[in-house]
Design an enzyme around this catalytic site. Structure first.
Site, PDB file in Angstrom:
ATOM      1  N   GLU A 102     -14.688 -29.801   1.025  1.00  0.00           N
ATOM      2  CA  GLU A 102     -14.827 -28.599   0.183  1.00  0.00           C
ATOM      3  C   GLU A 102     -14.776 -28.964  -1.292  1.00  0.00           C
ATOM      4  O   GLU A 102     -13.955 -29.760  -1.725  1.00  0.00           O
ATOM      5  CB  GLU A 102     -13.714 -27.586   0.507  1.00  0.00           C
ATOM      6  CG  GLU A 102     -13.803 -26.334  -0.370  1.00  0.00           C
ATOM      7  CD  GLU A 102     -12.897 -25.191   0.088  1.00  0.00           C
ATOM      8  OE1 GLU A 102     -12.765 -24.981   1.299  1.00  0.00           O
ATOM      9  OE2 GLU A 102     -12.335 -24.521  -0.795  1.00  0.00           O
ATOM     10  N   ASN A 128     -18.816 -19.143   8.404  1.00  0.00           N
ATOM     11  CA  ASN A 128     -17.506 -18.900   9.025  1.00  0.00           C
ATOM     12  C   ASN A 128     -17.154 -17.420   9.045  1.00  0.00           C
ATOM     13  O   ASN A 128     -17.208 -16.753   8.007  1.00  0.00           O
ATOM     14  CB  ASN A 128     -16.408 -19.617   8.233  1.00  0.00           C
ATOM     15  CG  ASN A 128     -16.535 -21.123   8.264  1.00  0.00           C
ATOM     16  OD1 ASN A 128     -17.489 -21.664   8.814  1.00  0.00           O
ATOM     17  ND2 ASN A 128     -15.575 -21.799   7.670  1.00  0.00           N
ATOM     18  N   GLY A 134     -15.851 -17.289   4.336  1.00  0.00           N
ATOM     19  CA  GLY A 134     -15.721 -15.881   3.956  1.00  0.00           C
ATOM     20  C   GLY A 134     -16.882 -15.043   4.444  1.00  0.00           C
ATOM     21  O   GLY A 134     -17.384 -14.166   3.731  1.00  0.00           O
ATOM     22  N   GLY A 135     -17.329 -15.281   5.672  1.00  0.00           N
ATOM     23  CA  GLY A 135     -18.534 -14.615   6.198  1.00  0.00           C
ATOM     24  C   GLY A 135     -18.378 -13.127   6.453  1.00  0.00           C
ATOM     25  O   GLY A 135     -19.371 -12.435   6.649  1.00  0.00           O
ATOM     26  N   HIS A 149     -12.263 -15.317   1.257  1.00  0.00           N
ATOM     27  CA  HIS A 149     -11.743 -15.039   2.607  1.00  0.00           C
ATOM     28  C   HIS A 149     -11.213 -13.611   2.641  1.00  0.00           C
ATOM     29  O   HIS A 149     -10.615 -13.154   1.677  1.00  0.00           O
ATOM     30  CB  HIS A 149     -10.585 -15.992   2.942  1.00  0.00           C
ATOM     31  CG  HIS A 149     -11.016 -17.403   3.185  1.00  0.00           C
ATOM     32  ND1 HIS A 149     -10.470 -18.478   2.539  1.00  0.00           N
ATOM     33  CD2 HIS A 149     -11.943 -17.915   4.025  1.00  0.00           C
ATOM     34  CE1 HIS A 149     -11.040 -19.594   2.964  1.00  0.00           C
ATOM     35  NE2 HIS A 149     -11.937 -19.286   3.871  1.00  0.00           N
ATOM     36  N   GLY A 150     -11.397 -12.933   3.750  1.00  0.00           N
ATOM     37  CA  GLY A 150     -10.907 -11.561   3.863  1.00  0.00           C
ATOM     38  C   GLY A 150     -11.946 -10.592   3.321  1.00  0.00           C
ATOM     39  O   GLY A 150     -13.104 -10.965   3.102  1.00  0.00           O
ATOM     40  N   ASP A 163     -10.184 -25.941  10.849  1.00  0.00           N
ATOM     41  CA  ASP A 163     -10.579 -25.173   9.665  1.00  0.00           C
ATOM     42  C   ASP A 163      -9.534 -25.398   8.553  1.00  0.00           C
ATOM     43  O   ASP A 163      -8.333 -25.266   8.805  1.00  0.00           O
ATOM     44  CB  ASP A 163     -10.632 -23.692  10.071  1.00  0.00           C
ATOM     45  CG  ASP A 163     -11.284 -22.810   9.028  1.00  0.00           C
ATOM     46  OD1 ASP A 163     -12.089 -23.325   8.229  1.00  0.00           O
ATOM     47  OD2 ASP A 163     -10.997 -21.599   9.032  1.00  0.00           O
TER      48      ASP A 163
END
Ligand code: 13P
Length: 288
Positions: free
Chosen positions: A136, A230, A209-210, A178-179, A85
């Site tokens: 990305e 993710n 950032g799921g 993310h987070g 990742d």
């Protein structure tokens, strides 16, 4: 079956309109919980490993050995990919050398020309040995194990350029973070996602950032080509909460004294529950 690349599982997901979950691992308990949930739900799964997590687990060789050993002894028959990742150029090479069958090369912080060039090189090296590659474009906001992004929304034309390089899957920044998401979060930019889906020739798209994205938005994103989602923070949160509750209830002092296996069991169960819920939400259950 052993560890596989993400290519077949994600192309199937893209064709059939569901997404495969990438759940990040940090230790033996997380790995065992995710593999158990995948097998019970008959779902393909992607085990995500950040460079920091790989270092914590004593390097890529240890991770490959642990996952292969577990799959064999647990009789795992669903497809399992082991994926680096947010890898650096050198990290991607090291993970491939150790037996990872999937790597993300995150060149989003380079100028686009350099991102294209470096992604192209990694794709050439990976394709020669049957490894899948995630690239990305744009940037995922927030911080993920030391990798920080500004949250820039991807340019569909740049996505088209990178998709043409032969990558297996493409992560595009579309307002995802993310987070945890802030109170005033504007949501995913569905218009840009739709355009990226239309300009990248059925390429499986990746949603980072799921954690904390409303279910309806997840379902809509899948309809525009998101085939891999993710999840990391949510597993961290439930693992910590379950462990804390166990300690606060004084259960770690019952019986003969401190037992690390019992201490980590509530967190293990909590991760299994999250993974099961996501597999149902993403539609990957019963697809293996
Ligand atoms: P979260 O930590 O927000 O779930 O995101 C995980 C991720 O995108 C890993 O690359």
């Amino acid at each position: 079956m052993g560890i596989v690349s993400t290519k077949d599982m994600l192309q199937k997901a893209r064709r059939e309109g569901y997404a495969v979950g990438q759940f990040n691992i940090n230790n033996l308990e997380w790995t065992k919980a995710i593999l158990t949930a995948a097998q019970e739900n008959r779902s393909p799964v992607i085990l995500g490993v950040s460079e920091g997590a790989a270092k914590y687990m004593v390097g890529y060789n240890t991770v490959v050995g642990m996952v292969e050993g577990m799959m064999k002894t647990m009789n795992i028959t669903v497809p399992v990919a082991l994926h680096l990742d947010h890898g650096s150029y050198e990290g991607a090479q090291a993970a491939m050398a150790a037996g990872f069958k999937s790597v993300m090369f995150d060149g989003s912080h380079y100028p686009i020309e350099e991102n294209v060039q470096k992604t192209k090189e990694i794709v050439e090296q990976a394709t020669a040995i049957g490894v899948s590659v995630e690239a990305e474009v744009g940037s995922i906001g927030g911080e993920e194990d030391g990798v920080t992004g500004t949250g820039e929304v991807a340019d569909p034309e740049e996505c088209r350029l990178i998709a043409k390089l032969g990558v297996t899957m493409l992560a595009a920044g579309i307002g995802n973070i993310h987070g945890s998401y802030p109170e005033n979060w504007q949501g995913l930019d569905m218009a840009v996602l739709k355009e990226i889906g239309e300009t990248t020739d059925n390429m499986p798209l990746v949603l980072h950032g799921g954690t904390g994205i409303p279910d309806a938005m997840i379902t809509e994103a899948i309809s525009y080509g998101v085939s891999k989602i993710n999840v990391n923070t949510e597993c961290q949160l439930v693992f910590a909460a379950a462990t804390r509750a166990y300690i606060e209830a004084g259960k770690d002092k019952v019986g003969k004294g401190f037992d690390p296996r019992k201490l980590l069991k509530p967190g293990y169960d909590a991760i299994m529950a999250v993974v099961t819920e996501k597999m149902n939400l993403f539609g990957s259950s019963h697809k293996a």
